[in-house]
Design a protein around this motif. Structure first.
Motif, short mmCIF file in Angstrom:
data_model
loop_
_atom_site.label_atom_id
_atom_site.label_comp_id
_atom_site.label_asym_id
_atom_site.label_seq_id
_atom_site.Cartn_x
_atom_site.Cartn_y
_atom_site.Cartn_z
N HIS A 76 0.84 -1.01 0.06
CA HIS A 76 -0.13 -0.07 -0.01
C HIS A 76 0.85 1.13 0.04
O HIS A 76 0.79 2.44 0.72
CB HIS A 76 -0.70 0.15 1.35
N ALA A 77 1.82 1.39 -0.89
CA ALA A 77 2.66 2.44 -0.86
C ALA A 77 2.30 3.74 -1.05
O ALA A 77 2.66 4.69 -0.06
CB ALA A 77 3.84 2.07 -2.09
N GLU A 78 1.48 3.69 -1.95
CA GLU A 78 0.78 5.21 -2.33
C GLU A 78 0.06 5.78 -1.17
O GLU A 78 -0.07 6.97 -0.56
CB GLU A 78 -0.12 5.13 -3.47
N LEU A 79 -0.66 5.08 -0.33
CA LEU A 79 -1.53 5.15 0.66
C LEU A 79 -0.60 5.55 2.09
O LEU A 79 -0.67 6.63 2.43
CB LEU A 79 -2.59 4.23 0.99
N THR A 80 0.36 4.70 2.10
CA THR A 80 1.39 5.08 3.30
C THR A 80 1.77 6.69 3.08
O THR A 80 2.05 7.24 3.98
CB THR A 80 2.40 4.19 3.06
N LEU A 81 2.42 6.76 1.85
CA LEU A 81 2.94 8.23 1.76
C LEU A 81 2.15 9.31 1.81
O LEU A 81 2.44 10.11 2.52
CB LEU A 81 3.60 8.07 0.15
N GLN A 82 0.68 9.00 1.49
CA GLN A 82 -0.34 10.11 1.78
C GLN A 82 -0.39 10.37 3.17
O GLN A 82 -0.54 11.67 3.80
CB GLN A 82 -1.66 9.59 0.94
N ALA A 160 8.76 2.58 0.27
CA ALA A 160 8.46 3.88 0.12
C ALA A 160 8.19 4.45 1.33
O ALA A 160 8.58 5.81 1.08
CB ALA A 160 6.93 3.64 -0.73
N GLN A 164 10.49 8.08 2.04
CA GLN A 164 10.03 9.29 2.74
C GLN A 164 10.52 9.88 4.04
O GLN A 164 10.58 10.82 4.06
CB GLN A 164 8.50 9.19 2.62
#
Length: 206
Positions: A76-82, A160, A164
């Motif tokens: 869930h890389a994108e969600l984690t970064l958000q 990810a 970050q």
């Protein structure tokens, strides 16, 4: 896992390999291994480098491309970064620090549960390896000739997030030291974020 997927898995966990090395691991002929590699090369998943590490003809070593590594995705890389960005925006760096500390405490509790009943350092490290593998790190244990132990992580499912906010990596190293106990030292000798293909920790008895 079929032969094609096994080919990628071995390149992920063992690093660059020749066709002959892969053939032996996959129980194929060299030609069969090359066909697997060339098929993945056509899809952009592997590439090769010719390495002259001894006299004579250079050895052709096959390795994963960035796309090949991406077949072992972050969770869930994108969600984690958000979420990291939102925590930082809403609560500042202090809030992010609290989040990391909370994750650290939860991980520590989980690892200690895995280690319940482990008496020796090697048993504790093996329990940690099993716990980390369950989290997606493709972890393994190697014993060195000098008696030290290597905790090897061939994949980072939170890469990810770690890119970050590198405090996630600091957090993991601190947790390892605490759960493995004061009778050993834990140091990171290979680091994915430092350009290595994996993370490796060396654990020595004090």
């Amino acid at each position: 896992m079929n032969t094609a997927e096994q080919t990628l898995f071995l390149l992920k966990t063992r690093g660059p390999q020749t066709a002959q090395q892969l053939a032996a691991l996959l129980d194929l002929t060299s030609m069969g291994a090359r066909r697997q590699l060339e098929s993945w090369q056509d899809k952009g998943m592997v590439t090769y480098e010719d390495v002259a590490d001894k006299p004579g003809r250079p050895a052709r070593r096959w390795l994963l491309t960035e796309a090949g590594h991406a077949r072992f995705p972050d969770r869930h890389a994108e969600l984690t970064l958000q979420l990291i960005d939102q925590v930082r925006t809403l609560f500042g760096d202090a809030g992010l620090e609290k989040l990391i500390s909370s994750r650290e405490a939860a991980s520590e509790r989980d690892y200690r549960q895995h280690m319940a009943g482990s008496r020796t350092l090697q048993e504790r490290v093996q329990a940690l390896v099993q716990a980390r593998s369950g989290e997606g790190y493709m972890a393994e244990l190697e014993q060195q000739e000098d008696g030290s132990l290597l905790l090897i992580e061939n994949h980072c499912p939170i890469c990810a997030a770690a890119r970050q906010c590198q405090k996630f990596c600091r957090s993991e190293l601190d947790v390892f030291q605490r759960v493995l106990g004061p009778d050993c030292s834990v140091g990171r000798v290979e680091h994915l974020l430092g350009g290595a293909r994996r993370c490796v920790y060396v654990i020595k008895t004090l």
